[in-house]
Design a protein around this motif. Structure first.
Motif, mmCIF file in Angstrom:
data_model
loop_
_atom_site.group_PDB
_atom_site.id
_atom_site.type_symbol
_atom_site.label_atom_id
_atom_site.label_comp_id
_atom_site.label_asym_id
_atom_site.label_seq_id
_atom_site.Cartn_x
_atom_site.Cartn_y
_atom_site.Cartn_z
ATOM 1 N N GLU A 1 -6.782 2.923 -1.771
ATOM 2 C CA GLU A 1 -5.546 2.175 -2.011
ATOM 3 C C GLU A 1 -5.681 1.311 -3.271
ATOM 4 O O GLU A 1 -4.734 1.175 -4.043
ATOM 5 C CB GLU A 1 -5.200 1.290 -0.815
ATOM 6 C CG GLU A 1 -4.713 2.021 0.397
ATOM 7 C CD GLU A 1 -3.238 2.402 0.341
ATOM 8 O OE1 GLU A 1 -2.595 2.253 -0.715
ATOM 9 O OE2 GLU A 1 -2.733 2.862 1.367
ATOM 10 N N ARG B 1 -0.864 2.613 -10.299
ATOM 11 C CA ARG B 1 0.571 2.358 -10.150
ATOM 12 C C ARG B 1 1.034 1.172 -10.985
ATOM 13 O O ARG B 1 2.174 1.123 -11.435
ATOM 14 C CB ARG B 1 0.875 2.124 -8.669
ATOM 15 C CG ARG B 1 2.335 2.065 -8.320
ATOM 16 C CD ARG B 1 2.564 2.000 -6.818
ATOM 17 N NE ARG B 1 2.087 0.765 -6.245
ATOM 18 C CZ ARG B 1 1.180 0.677 -5.277
ATOM 19 N NH1 ARG B 1 0.641 1.766 -4.758
ATOM 20 N NH2 ARG B 1 0.798 -0.483 -4.807
ATOM 21 N N THR C 1 0.842 -1.191 0.000
ATOM 22 C CA THR C 1 0.000 0.000 0.000
ATOM 23 C C THR C 1 0.878 1.242 0.000
ATOM 24 O O THR C 1 2.069 1.175 0.259
ATOM 25 C CB THR C 1 -0.941 0.010 1.225
ATOM 26 O OG1 THR C 1 -0.159 -0.068 2.407
ATOM 27 C CG2 THR C 1 -1.912 -1.159 1.163
ATOM 28 N N MET C 2 0.277 2.381 -0.268
ATOM 29 C CA MET C 2 1.040 3.619 -0.413
ATOM 30 C C MET C 2 0.824 4.610 0.727
ATOM 31 O O MET C 2 1.701 5.406 1.008
ATOM 32 C CB MET C 2 0.654 4.326 -1.721
ATOM 33 C CG MET C 2 1.044 3.585 -2.958
ATOM 34 S SD MET C 2 0.646 4.509 -4.449
ATOM 35 C CE MET C 2 1.835 5.820 -4.403
ATOM 36 N N LEU D 1 -5.241 3.550 -6.256
ATOM 37 C CA LEU D 1 -3.814 3.870 -6.408
ATOM 38 C C LEU D 1 -3.031 2.664 -6.934
ATOM 39 O O LEU D 1 -2.144 2.815 -7.775
ATOM 40 C CB LEU D 1 -3.222 4.334 -5.077
ATOM 41 C CG LEU D 1 -3.715 5.683 -4.554
ATOM 42 C CD1 LEU D 1 -3.127 5.955 -3.177
ATOM 43 C CD2 LEU D 1 -3.375 6.799 -5.515
#
Length: 161
Positions: free
Chosen positions: A35, A42, A4-5, A38
């Protein structure tokens, strides 16, 4: 569990921005939904159905992404975060994104910013980034447009931030 970021501090900041729109309320699964969005961005746009189960049902993440996009929540987050930019240095650049062969031809009222060149259908993102490489503002154009034609507009938008 997929990587996760968001740290807890960053998530709290994003959640506050989302709640300030008046369209999102504090719901525990929103963090993993965000998440998941994202993660998909990504990884180069994997199919929604291939999203790892830890982010929740792919259809829920997909629906919320569309809903938050249509209601302008993602744009509000972008605008709020771009106000925190480090303006010591600002860089302008463009990047070409190839469009899928079936992405054109639909009858819509909106300009889709998909151009035709000898390389096929494409879109170009003209972007201004801050000293840390984080986006401040952007414009979309057809892929065959030259970067310099949008540079003046990007510089003018920097004054609005």
């Amino acid at each position: 569990m997929p990587r996760t970021m968001l740290t807890d501090k960053r998530w709290e900041k994003l959640l506050q921005i989302m709640k300030n729109t008046g369209r999102v309320y504090n719901k525990s699964e929103h963090r993993m939904t965000f998440e998941g969005i994202l993660f998909r961005m990504r990884t180069g746009g994997i199919a929604w159905r291939d999203l790892p189960k830890e982010f929740g049902e792919w259809s829920t993440v997909y629906r919320r992404f569309n809903l938050w996009s249509k209601k302008g929540i993602l744009v509000d987050i972008f605008k709020h975060l771009s106000q925190l930019a480090d303006f010591e240095w600002v860089f302008l650049d463009g990047s070409i994104i190839r469009a899928h062969q079936h992405s054109t031809g639909a009858a819509t009222e909106h300009c889709e910013q998909i151009g035709q060149s000898c390389g096929g259908h494409s879109t170009k993102i003209h972007l201004a980034v801050d000293s840390g490489g984080l986006p401040i503002c952007f414009e979309l154009s057809e892929g065959q447009r030259h970067d310099i034609t949008y540079a003046e507009n990007l510089v003018e938008k920097l004054d609005e931030v």
